[in-house]
Design an enzyme around this catalytic site. Structure first.
Site, short mmCIF file in Angstrom:
data_model
loop_
_atom_site.label_atom_id
_atom_site.label_comp_id
_atom_site.label_asym_id
_atom_site.label_seq_id
_atom_site.Cartn_x
_atom_site.Cartn_y
_atom_site.Cartn_z
CE LYS A 35 -0.37 0.10 5.06
NZ LYS A 35 -1.27 0.12 6.22
CE1 TYR A 252 14.26 31.42 4.52
CE2 TYR A 252 14.68 29.12 3.96
CZ TYR A 252 14.27 30.39 3.60
OH TYR A 252 13.86 30.64 2.31
#
Length: 366
Positions: A35, A252
């Site tokens: 899956k 950042y």
């Protein structure tokens, strides 16, 4: 246009891991869980590689099963979420899929359905403690009787459950769940064992095992030793290298300050490629067999890495996880789980290797 980062998938390692799962439960049939695009590895490619190794495939949703059928996979496929409306049932019947039934609404749908000829093989999922999907145990036998009475059903209805704590140390819940399942009468096959239970609880193997994570080379937490090989390598090239001075702040939030003069590489990948933003400079990457520390915050398209003392150069490929840097190490240091990281990268370019004659023809997932 593809991003620079890429996923390399070793199909020979996938087959090796499947054989390890088989060896741990030699008397059980094996339902390979593919899956979520085979946990990010590419469902069709993995199904093709595992034909003749697995006895069946398990997916979550109908669309996943239809994609496999469209790609030529004719092996048994079990749809773990089942179907919700008559059109889906018609598609599942036409494509000879097996369906899991997990609530009373699905039982009613099947009772009301008109199916010409033989319908799909059915499994009933029982909630023995996961409390996610499944009929409660006290309702299980009445639901089994209703499903078994369907005029179009081809044989005994299977029984399955999902183990909530099989990878937890000191777990007592697994035995209780198995006892609940054993207390339900039914003539069909039974299935309970996920990867953790395949490795830790032989009594859970029953008629069918359902290994998932271990197929892709990741051992569940607290598992006994097992010879698993990583199937996925996530890698990206070094875009550039900068000489940074002591005291210079990177990225950042200026989250990292150089303690001394440093050689800093910028890897051409970031959280847009599935690398965890939450890693915050706690993870490592590899160039060849040498590991290097990441620095500061991960950007959308760049990761900074300390290359001081290294002769690495722009254009070199960097392993973000794989054989040198296990994905579970990256996950643990980022406050998440390996499952999440693997399933994040299905949109990237995939390159397959390891099974003769298959790699050139395998599709790119996503």
């Amino acid at each position: 246009m593809s991003r620079p980062a890429r996923v390399r998938v070793s199909l020979s390692n996938l087959v090796h891991n499947c054989r390890q799962a088989r060896a741990k439960a030699p008397d059980s049939s094996l339902m390979a869980v593919i899956k979520a695009n085979a946990y990010g590895h590419g469902a069709l490619a993995c199904a093709q590689a595992l034909r003749g190794e697995a006895d069946a495939f398990a997916v979550a949703a109908l669309d996943e099963a239809l994609e496999l059928r469209g790609g030529g996979i004719q092996d048994p496929i079990i749809v773990l979420h089942g179907v919700r409306e008559p059109g889906e049932l018609a598609s599942a019947t036409e494509q000879n899929l097996c369906l899991v039934v997990h609530d009373s609404e699905q039982v009613a749908l099947l009772e009301q359905a008109t199916v010409s000829g033989m319908g799909p093989q059915l499994w009933l999922k029982v909630n023995t403690g996961m409390s996610r999907l499944g009929i409660n145990p006290e309702q299980a036998e009445s639901c089994l009787a209703k499903l078994q009475a369907l005029p179009w059903h081809p044989g005994p209805v299977g029984l399955m459950t999902h183990l909530a704590c099989a990878d937890e140390p000191g777990d007592a819940a697994t035995h209780a769940q198995l006892e609940q399942l054993a207390g339900i009468s039914g003539a069909g096959d039974r299935s309970a064992a996920n990867s953790a239970a395949v490795l830790r609880y032989p009594e859970s193997h029953l008629d069918w095992t359902r290994p998932g994570l271990m197929l892709y080379g990741v051992a569940p937490a607290h598992s006994p030793p097992v010879d698993l090989r990583p199937v996925m390598t996530l890698e990206a090239p070094l875009l550039t290298i900068r000489d940074c001075r002591a005291g210079e702040r990177l990225g950042y939030g200026a989250a990292y300050t150089c303690a001394s003069d440093m050689r800093v590489g910028l890897i051409e990948a970031g959280y847009a490629d599935g690398y965890p933003h939450a890693s915050n400079g706690q993870t490592e990457v590899a160039i060849g067999t040498e590991r290097f520390s990441t620095l500061g915050r991960v950007s959308m398209d760049l990761i900074a890495v300390d290359l001081t003392g290294s002769d690495a150069d722009s254009g070199d490929w960097v392993e973000l996880w794989g054989s040198q840097v296990p994905v579970q190490d990256v996950a643990e240091k980022s406050g998440t789980i390996g499952y999440e990281l693997l399933t994040r990268v299905g949109h990237l370019r995939h390159e397959y290797s390891g099974l003769q004659g298959t790699s050139p023809d395998l599709p790119t997932p996503g």
